[in-house]
Design a protein around this motif. Structure first.
Motif, PDB file in Angstrom:
ATOM      1  N   ASP A   1       0.861  -1.178   0.000  1.00  0.00           N
ATOM      2  CA  ASP A   1       0.000   0.000   0.000  1.00  0.00           C
ATOM      3  C   ASP A   1       0.903   1.236   0.000  1.00  0.00           C
ATOM      4  OD1 ASP A   1      -1.857   1.969   0.320  1.00  0.00           O
ATOM      5  OD2 ASP A   1      -2.835   1.106   2.081  1.00  0.00           O
ATOM      6  N   PHE A   2       1.475   1.539  -1.166  1.00  0.00           N
ATOM      7  CA  PHE A   2       2.512   2.563  -1.251  1.00  0.00           C
ATOM      8  C   PHE A   2       1.996   3.974  -0.980  1.00  0.00           C
ATOM      9  CE2 PHE A   2       4.244  -0.855  -4.043  1.00  0.00           C
ATOM     10  CZ  PHE A   2       5.311  -1.196  -3.220  1.00  0.00           C
ATOM     11  N   ILE A   3       0.727   4.227  -1.270  1.00  0.00           N
ATOM     12  CA  ILE A   3       0.166   5.548  -0.981  1.00  0.00           C
ATOM     13  C   ILE A   3       0.141   5.778   0.530  1.00  0.00           C
ATOM     14  CG2 ILE A   3      -1.908   6.964  -1.091  1.00  0.00           C
ATOM     15  CD1 ILE A   3      -2.536   5.675  -3.780  1.00  0.00           C
ATOM     16  N   GLU A   4      -0.337   4.775   1.266  1.00  0.00           N
ATOM     17  CA  GLU A   4      -0.383   4.883   2.724  1.00  0.00           C
ATOM     18  C   GLU A   4       1.020   4.907   3.316  1.00  0.00           C
ATOM     19  OE1 GLU A   4      -2.371   5.010   6.530  1.00  0.00           O
ATOM     20  OE2 GLU A   4      -2.861   5.564   4.467  1.00  0.00           O
ATOM     21  N   LEU A   5       1.901   4.085   2.790  1.00  0.00           N
ATOM     22  CA  LEU A   5       3.276   4.043   3.294  1.00  0.00           C
ATOM     23  C   LEU A   5       3.994   5.372   3.058  1.00  0.00           C
ATOM     24  CD1 LEU A   5       4.273   0.450   2.105  1.00  0.00           C
ATOM     25  CD2 LEU A   5       4.007   1.197   4.480  1.00  0.00           C
ATOM     26  N   ARG A   6       3.739   5.980   1.910  1.00  0.00           N
ATOM     27  CA  ARG A   6       4.373   7.264   1.608  1.00  0.00           C
ATOM     28  C   ARG A   6       3.884   8.346   2.575  1.00  0.00           C
ATOM     29  NH1 ARG A   6       2.649   7.798  -3.185  1.00  0.00           N
ATOM     30  NH2 ARG A   6       4.269   6.528  -4.165  1.00  0.00           N
ATOM     31  N   ARG A   7       2.602   8.261   2.927  1.00  0.00           N
ATOM     32  CA  ARG A   7       2.056   9.233   3.883  1.00  0.00           C
ATOM     33  C   ARG A   7       2.683   9.060   5.264  1.00  0.00           C
ATOM     34  NH1 ARG A   7      -1.751   9.586   7.563  1.00  0.00           N
ATOM     35  NH2 ARG A   7      -2.342   7.410   7.341  1.00  0.00           N
ATOM     36  N   LEU A   8       2.860   7.809   5.680  1.00  0.00           N
ATOM     37  CA  LEU A   8       3.445   7.542   6.988  1.00  0.00           C
ATOM     38  C   LEU A   8       4.934   7.879   7.017  1.00  0.00           C
ATOM     39  CD1 LEU A   8       1.738   4.126   7.901  1.00  0.00           C
ATOM     40  CD2 LEU A   8       1.171   6.407   8.744  1.00  0.00           C
ATOM     41  N   LYS A   9       5.568   7.781   5.876  1.00  0.00           N
ATOM     42  CA  LYS A   9       7.010   8.007   5.786  1.00  0.00           C
ATOM     43  C   LYS A   9       7.408   9.407   6.275  1.00  0.00           C
ATOM     44  CE  LYS A   9      11.268   8.180   3.855  1.00  0.00           C
ATOM     45  NZ  LYS A   9      11.520   9.613   4.131  1.00  0.00           N
ATOM     46  N   GLN A  10       6.508  10.373   6.131  1.00  0.00           N
ATOM     47  CA  GLN A  10       6.847  11.747   6.481  1.00  0.00           C
ATOM     48  C   GLN A  10       7.092  11.939   7.975  1.00  0.00           C
ATOM     49  OE1 GLN A  10       3.515  14.411   5.721  1.00  0.00           O
ATOM     50  NE2 GLN A  10       2.076  12.790   6.169  1.00  0.00           N
ATOM     51  N   HIS A  11       6.694  10.970   8.791  1.00  0.00           N
ATOM     52  CA  HIS A  11       6.857  11.098  10.233  1.00  0.00           C
ATOM     53  C   HIS A  11       8.241  10.655  10.722  1.00  0.00           C
ATOM     54  CE1 HIS A  11       2.669  12.122  10.823  1.00  0.00           C
ATOM     55  NE2 HIS A  11       2.311  11.080  10.111  1.00  0.00           N
ATOM     56  N   LEU A  12       9.011   9.958   9.869  1.00  0.00           N
ATOM     57  CA  LEU A  12      10.299   9.422  10.302  1.00  0.00           C
ATOM     58  C   LEU A  12      11.368   9.659   9.238  1.00  0.00           C
ATOM     59  CD1 LEU A  12       9.219   5.953  11.771  1.00  0.00           C
ATOM     60  CD2 LEU A  12       9.862   7.972  13.084  1.00  0.00           C
ATOM     61  N   SER A  13      12.613   9.512   9.650  1.00  0.00           N
ATOM     62  CA  SER A  13      13.706   9.577   8.680  1.00  0.00           C
ATOM     63  C   SER A  13      13.644   8.345   7.782  1.00  0.00           C
ATOM     64  CB  SER A  13      15.049   9.617   9.406  1.00  0.00           C
ATOM     65  OG  SER A  13      15.301   8.377  10.048  1.00  0.00           O
TER      66      SER A  13
END
Length: 322
Positions: free
Chosen positions: A282-294
């Motif tokens: 689920d790359f759309i969701e993963l990309r959104r979550l990615k912004q919270h961490l390095s």
């Protein structure tokens, strides 16, 4: 005699609201008002509630278009005239002596701002079987606090300390602090509310008494039974809010640094658990979550998630073989 304002948001709880309101009639402390805020119910909740308002002037019914439980509670606070506030969801119950024992708790301990009690969960089809946790396995989870300041805030950073109907709160605490429930999703808004009061240096005192408790009903409409992934994401949002509150708190620089570090560790742990509920592709969701961490931290949790889901599939495969 002190008056207690009991604030009750209701949404399509016609199947249980009569039991909740009858429960108030059985309270040993009888100087109360019940402020019932109907958040746009489409069932016959209104008809049932008005059956109580017509025979007992302590029941007060208000209707609003559906806007969510937090707005309903905030509206209820604006109507409250009591010396103490008790929140109660429309499907839950208070023990017969809860209010009277907590009022005695305040009287014998003038320094208390918020008194809170044990809470138990029960399934609506089996009300006599009680458990301190919603998994119904008997695990204790509540922190038993006696005070204010650093230790209290640290406990609340660690986890929520009470369900919404556990505390009895001095009205002056809410009025003077201006604290209100965050409007939006009905997830963990109580935790954030307790945090605001703790950061404002109000004291929490746990009342250990087997006759003082609240009972939380588990059923198909319970918010606590739904939206697990969304709730986990809300934990992350609240942890970011904790950083904001810490930045403007009166704690010493050393205390702030320790609390910020503690919150960061918990944030990363919560993030990892959230990743377990996101599809690996689920790359759309993963990309959104990615912004919270390095990038490095994100990849670490992503590979942990792959390993976790691999283990879960293996367990399922073994189970099917048996």
């Amino acid at each position: 005699m002190n008056k207690v304002s009991i604030i009750i948001p209701v949404f399509n709880y016609a199947f249980v609201i009569a039991e909740t309101l009858r429960n108030l009639l059985d309270q040993s402390h009888q100087n109360w008002e019940a402020i019932i805020v109907d958040d746009g119910s489409t069932d016959n909740s209104r008809e049932i509630i008005e059956g109580f308002t017509q025979v007992d002037s302590r029941f007060h019914y208000f209707y609003q278009e559906n806007q969510g439980v937090s707005i309903a509670r905030n509206f209820g606070l604006a109507q409250a005239t009591g010396d103490f506030y008790q929140f109660l969801d429309g499907d839950d119950l208070l023990s017969e002596k809860k209010l009277s024992l907590q009022l005695e708790h305040f009287k014998s301990n003038p320094q208390i701002d918020i008194s809170y009690t044990d809470s138990y969960y029960f399934h609506t089809e089996n009300p006599k079987l009680l458990s301190p946790n919603m998994e119904m396995d008997g695990r204790e989870w509540m922190h038993k606090l006696q005070g204010r300041g650093y230790k209290t805030v640290r406990s609340l950073i660690d986890q929520n300390i009470a369900v919404i109907s556990s505390p009895l709160i001095k009205a002056s605490v809410v009025l003077n602090s201006g604290a209100r429930f965050r409007e939006g999703k009905a997830f963990l808004e109580d935790w954030e509310f307790w945090l605001k009061l703790a950061f404002a240096d109000y004291s929490y005192h746990y009342l250990k008494n087997p006759d003082a408790f609240t009972s939380i009903r588990l059923h198909s409409k319970s918010v606590s039974n739904r939206y697990l992934k969304e709730m986990k994401e809300e934990v992350l949002a609240i942890r970011l809010k904790m950083n904001e509150l810490l930045s403007i708190s009166s704690f010493s620089s050393d205390e702030k640094e320790e609390l910020l570090g503690f919150n960061k560790v918990l944030y990363k742990g919560n993030f990892k658990r959230l990743m377990y509920h996101v599809g690996l592709w689920d790359f759309i969701e993963l990309r959104r979550l990615k912004q919270h961490l390095s990038t490095g931290e994100f990849l670490k949790y992503y590979f942990k998630s792959i390993n976790h889901q691999r283990k879960e599939l293996f367990k399922l495969w073994i189970k099917q073989l048996r």
